[in-house]
Write an enzyme that holds these catalytic residues in place. Structure first.
Site, mmCIF file in Angstrom:
data_model
loop_
_atom_site.group_PDB
_atom_site.id
_atom_site.type_symbol
_atom_site.label_atom_id
_atom_site.label_comp_id
_atom_site.label_asym_id
_atom_site.label_seq_id
_atom_site.Cartn_x
_atom_site.Cartn_y
_atom_site.Cartn_z
ATOM 1 N N LYS A 253 -10.346 -2.233 -4.063
ATOM 2 C CA LYS A 253 -11.013 -0.930 -4.205
ATOM 3 C C LYS A 253 -10.054 0.125 -4.727
ATOM 4 O O LYS A 253 -10.462 1.107 -5.310
ATOM 5 C CB LYS A 253 -11.485 -0.437 -2.830
ATOM 6 C CG LYS A 253 -12.591 -1.227 -2.216
ATOM 7 C CD LYS A 253 -12.840 -0.743 -0.782
ATOM 8 C CE LYS A 253 -13.253 -1.908 0.082
ATOM 9 N NZ LYS A 253 -13.385 -1.628 1.484
ATOM 10 N N LYS B 236 0.822 -1.221 0.000
ATOM 11 C CA LYS B 236 0.000 0.000 0.000
ATOM 12 C C LYS B 236 0.850 1.263 0.000
ATOM 13 O O LYS B 236 0.481 2.263 -0.603
ATOM 14 C CB LYS B 236 -0.933 0.018 1.209
ATOM 15 C CG LYS B 236 -2.099 -0.932 1.057
ATOM 16 C CD LYS B 236 -3.268 -0.520 1.939
ATOM 17 C CE LYS B 236 -4.472 -1.387 1.639
ATOM 18 N NZ LYS B 236 -5.534 -1.256 2.625
ATOM 19 N N LYS C 255 -4.791 -8.821 -6.798
ATOM 20 C CA LYS C 255 -6.092 -9.087 -6.174
ATOM 21 C C LYS C 255 -7.104 -8.004 -6.551
ATOM 22 O O LYS C 255 -6.713 -6.857 -6.831
ATOM 23 C CB LYS C 255 -5.930 -9.241 -4.661
ATOM 24 C CG LYS C 255 -5.882 -7.980 -3.904
ATOM 25 C CD LYS C 255 -5.957 -8.191 -2.397
ATOM 26 C CE LYS C 255 -5.939 -6.795 -1.808
ATOM 27 N NZ LYS C 255 -5.860 -6.633 -0.432
HETATM 28 P P1 TYM Z 1 -10.757 -4.700 3.762
HETATM 29 O O1 TYM Z 1 -11.741 -3.619 4.046
HETATM 30 O O2 TYM Z 1 -9.634 -4.402 2.828
HETATM 31 O O3 TYM Z 1 -11.511 -5.954 3.199
HETATM 32 C C1 TYM Z 1 -12.648 -6.503 3.856
HETATM 33 C C2 TYM Z 1 -12.639 -8.017 3.735
HETATM 34 O O4 TYM Z 1 -12.646 -8.399 2.353
HETATM 35 C C3 TYM Z 1 -11.574 -9.300 2.100
HETATM 36 N N1 TYM Z 1 -11.080 -9.064 0.729
HETATM 37 C C4 TYM Z 1 -10.936 -10.023 -0.196
HETATM 38 N N2 TYM Z 1 -11.174 -11.344 -0.146
HETATM 39 C C5 TYM Z 1 -10.937 -12.053 -1.270
HETATM 40 N N3 TYM Z 1 -10.479 -11.506 -2.434
HETATM 41 C C6 TYM Z 1 -10.223 -10.178 -2.513
HETATM 42 N N4 TYM Z 1 -9.789 -9.653 -3.645
HETATM 43 C C7 TYM Z 1 -10.447 -9.372 -1.358
HETATM 44 N N5 TYM Z 1 -10.312 -8.045 -1.090
HETATM 45 C C8 TYM Z 1 -10.697 -7.879 0.191
HETATM 46 C C9 TYM Z 1 -10.511 -8.955 3.137
HETATM 47 O O5 TYM Z 1 -9.639 -10.029 3.361
HETATM 48 C C10 TYM Z 1 -11.356 -8.637 4.348
HETATM 49 O O6 TYM Z 1 -11.701 -9.804 5.047
HETATM 50 N N6 TYM Z 1 -7.906 -4.685 7.899
HETATM 51 C C11 TYM Z 1 -9.133 -5.172 7.312
HETATM 52 C C12 TYM Z 1 -10.358 -4.763 8.074
HETATM 53 C C13 TYM Z 1 -10.309 -5.015 9.550
HETATM 54 C C14 TYM Z 1 -10.553 -6.255 10.184
HETATM 55 C C15 TYM Z 1 -10.447 -5.978 11.596
HETATM 56 C C16 TYM Z 1 -10.829 -7.538 9.736
HETATM 57 C C17 TYM Z 1 -10.087 -4.086 10.501
HETATM 58 N N7 TYM Z 1 -10.182 -4.668 11.749
HETATM 59 C C18 TYM Z 1 -10.616 -6.984 12.515
HETATM 60 C C19 TYM Z 1 -10.997 -8.537 10.694
HETATM 61 C C20 TYM Z 1 -10.885 -8.265 12.066
HETATM 62 C C21 TYM Z 1 -9.261 -4.623 5.899
HETATM 63 O O7 TYM Z 1 -8.693 -3.621 5.568
HETATM 64 O O8 TYM Z 1 -10.170 -5.303 5.130
#
Ligand code: TYM
Length: 333
Positions: A201, A114, A198
């Site tokens: 967004k 990132k 991957k």
């Molecule tokens: P975030 O907002 O980037 O993504 C949310 C969830 O979607 C999954 N994800 C994907 N899974 C499969 N293929 C993809 N291309 C893909 N893109 C995103 C992510 O793995 C995630 O599960 N840090 C985390 C959010 C967070 C969190 C937490 C998660 C903050 N605190 C506590 C679990 C527990 C994040 O940025 O996810």
């Protein structure tokens, strides 16, 4: 076994098919098992690790909440809330910043991706964001955390923080090291334009992802334009090797139709991409269009969405506040 589930999604623009198949679909399945207590968080504190427009952020918090509900999360069964309304997350994050080691954070591959080449200009928040994520999870004694493959390393860091805190403060079992729940198949949905990247967004190309609020025409168009290769579809899984775009599209089809990759391969073996893409487009439209419709309907009722978040935050506060008070006592405050 009784499971305590916690997970979060960042409110940074539209949620996409990767978020849905990698995470949210699983959130719904877990919620519908009466043995589980589920907490799902719109992680708005995480969102500001990169620049956000304040007016857009509020809209995006509501939109992510709408996407949760439209995908099948039920605020009567699960706690749904946004992180910034529960101050214990920030407080816990500070304490854990003093437990985690620089060396641990330096290993985080997502920060490297990132921050890119210019990491001197990345926010400090982006660097320590996995610590905030650990606070999210550990404050609720979560035993299981459903996430996509890309969050696995952050989950390991949460486990390390829990174990080190318990050891440093001689408080065995106070923090619970959570288990990741990563789907065996299709835990990483790739970009429609590049099977090695991957779906994300932050990809500048809209054609790289299917958003949960895309119209049926947009979905069909994006699938039509998805990158493929020149060979016909394979007869077996082995032949997918070196064909990441084909693998991704077949994976999306399998995941949405709840069938194994093997079965999908047999269904389309030897066919050309144009025929497969038509079937895939109808399936994605069938599954995503109702979610998109529901998101847009919910977004018109801002009061309802805000009430879901406020009520959820009250419940979350009750749990997190108790934990942070005990944590402060243990630390010596
Ligand atoms: P975030 O907002 O980037 O993504 C949310 C969830 O979607 C999954 N994800 C994907 N899974 C499969 N293929 C993809 N291309 C893909 N893109 C995103 C992510 O793995 C995630 O599960 N840090 C985390 C959010 C967070 C969190 C937490 C998660 C903050 N605190 C506590 C679990 C527990 C994040 O940025 O996810």
């Amino acid at each position: 076994m009784h499971k305590k589930i916690f997970s979060g999604v960042q409110p940074t623009g539209n949620l996409h098919l990767g978020n849905y198949l990698g995470a949210i679909k699983n959130f719904v399945n877990l919620q519908n098992d009466p043995n589980n207590n589920c907490i799902y968080c719109v992680v708005d504190l995480h969102a500001i690790t990169v620049k956000q427009n304040p007016n857009e952020l509020k809209k995006n918090i509501r939109e992510t909440t709408a996407a949760f509900i439209a995908s099948g999360l039920d605020y009567k069964k699960s706690i749904i809330f946004n992180q910034s309304l529960v101050s214990a997350h920030s407080e816990g994050s500070w304490i854990f910043s003093c437990v985690a080691r620089m060396g641990w954070l330096n290993r985080m591959t997502q920060f490297k991706e990132k921050a890119g080449k210019d990491k001197e200009k990345a926010s400090v928040g982006l660097y320590i964001y996995p610590i905030l994520m650990a606070a999210d999870i550990l404050l609720y004694d979560a035993t299981h955390v459903p996430v996509g493959e890309d969050q696995k390393q952050h989950l390991e860091l949460s486990r390390d923080i829990a174990n080190k805190f318990n050891l440093d403060f001689n408080s065995p079992d106070f923090l619970i090291a959570p288990e990741p729940l990563i789907q065996k198949n299709f835990a990483r949905i790739m970009s429609l334009k590049d099977g090695m990247k991957k779906m994300s967004k932050s990809d500048p190309s809209e054609l790289s992802r299917i958003n949960l609020n895309d119209s049926s025409d947009q979905i069909s168009n994006k699938i039509k334009k998805a990158k493929t290769d020149i060979k016909p579809l394979p007869d077996n899984e082995k032949e997918l090797s070196g064909r990441p775009e084909a693998e991704n599209l077949l994976g999306i089809y399998s995941s949405l139709s709840d069938q194994t990759l093997d079965k999908t391969i047999i269904e389309f073996s030897g066919k050309n991409f144009s025929e497969f893409k038509q079937k895939l487009a109808s399936l994605v439209v069938e599954k995503i269009a109702p979610i998109s419709y529901e998101i847009n309907k919910l977004l018109k009722d801002v009061k309802f969405l805000d009430k879901v978040l406020n009520d959820g935050s009250e419940k979350a506060n009750q749990i997190a506040q108790k934990k942070i008070e005990n944590m402060k006592k243990i630390v010596g405050f």
